[in-house]
Design an enzyme around this catalytic site. Structure first.
Site, PDB file in Angstrom:
ATOM      1  N   ASP A   8       0.864  -1.165   0.000  1.00  0.00           N
ATOM      2  CA  ASP A   8       0.000   0.000   0.000  1.00  0.00           C
ATOM      3  C   ASP A   8       0.908   1.224   0.000  1.00  0.00           C
ATOM      4  O   ASP A   8       2.121   1.112   0.229  1.00  0.00           O
ATOM      5  CB  ASP A   8      -0.905  -0.030   1.241  1.00  0.00           C
ATOM      6  CG  ASP A   8      -1.810   1.173   1.344  1.00  0.00           C
ATOM      7  OD1 ASP A   8      -2.441   1.533   0.336  1.00  0.00           O
ATOM      8  OD2 ASP A   8      -1.871   1.773   2.437  1.00  0.00           O
ATOM      9  N   ASP A  10      -0.218   5.104   0.985  1.00  0.00           N
ATOM     10  CA  ASP A  10      -0.452   6.188   1.941  1.00  0.00           C
ATOM     11  C   ASP A  10      -0.421   5.692   3.381  1.00  0.00           C
ATOM     12  O   ASP A  10      -1.118   4.744   3.747  1.00  0.00           O
ATOM     13  CB  ASP A  10      -1.791   6.855   1.638  1.00  0.00           C
ATOM     14  CG  ASP A  10      -1.823   7.414   0.221  1.00  0.00           C
ATOM     15  OD1 ASP A  10      -0.833   8.051  -0.180  1.00  0.00           O
ATOM     16  OD2 ASP A  10      -2.829   7.201  -0.482  1.00  0.00           O
TER      17      ASP A  10
END
Length: 228
Positions: A8, A10
């Site tokens: 991922d 953020d």
């Protein structure tokens, strides 16, 4: 056999939200109405953290301003955004994490709910060749043509991350079972569906909900942004 490493973005590889920060950056440049857009940007971000984001409405809100400008102008702004916002936020520990997987020969991919316009240069900065992100529709379908302001395809959000990842693997003639180990690094409880698909789920700088879930299920917890 190479392993699979999914990341991922953020609050996982960077200690901020690139989508939310891009919204603030547009406000700063005067691309959007400051008061209205900032309020909407903050509301969508709160919905995301609460796990109740309307991803389609959010994508339309974030992408609509892009349709008003040329790709050349958008690239210039994004270069400035990378220089002022993203690159200063990248920590050595995150770069090292990705480097370790790349050096091991693992198949690496960034899987993010943020749109591809924002995240493609960030994935490149990390040396991650494959990006799965929310797709941005262009006028005639050509990657270099102007944006319509609308999303395209299946959003890579929650269960959509599984759909998009499996489609990518299928395009390579692979499935989960072709990898002895598969890793996914994420901070968000929104990513629990994909975390449950891999052999090695790593809750990375996890939010409170994911931290509790990881502790209950015996998942590894990794803190990349801790300072001493």
């Amino acid at each position: 056999m190479a392993n699979l490493a999914l990341f991922d973005l953020d609050h996982t590889l960077i200690p901020t939200d690139s989508d939310h920060e891009w919204g603030r950056f547009m406000v700063k440049l005067g691309i959007v109405n400051a008061e209205n857009f900032a309020r909407e940007n903050d509301r969508f971000y709160a919905d995301y953290k609460a796990g109740k984001l309307d991803i389609h409405a959010y994508l339309v809100a974030m992408l609509t301003p892009l349709a008003k400008h040329s790709r050349e102008q958008l690239k210039a702004w994004h270069d400035q955004y990378m220089h002022e916002v993203i690159r200063p936020a990248i920590v050595p520990a995150a770069m090292e994490l990705v480097r370790q997987h790349r050096d091991a020969g693992d198949l690496c991919c960034m899987v993010t709910a943020t749109n591809e316009f924002i995240t493609a240069p960030i994935a490149e900065a990390f040396g991650i060749d494959k990006l799965i992100a929310c797709e941005v529709e262009t006028i005639d379908g050509h990657p270099a043509s102007a944006f319509t302001g609308r999303p395209a395809g299946t959003p890579s959000y929650r269960e959509g991350k599984i759909v998009r990842t499996e489609a990518w693997l299928a395009s390579l003639g692979k499935t989960w079972s072709d990898f002895e180990r598969s890793y996914f690094y994420s901070d968000s409880h929104n990513d629990i569906p994909l975390l449950e698909k891999v052999t090695d789920p790593i809750a990375t700088n996890p939010d409170d909900t994911l931290r509790a879930y990881a502790q209950t299920h015996g998942w590894r917890i990794l803190e990349l942004f801790q300072t001493t």
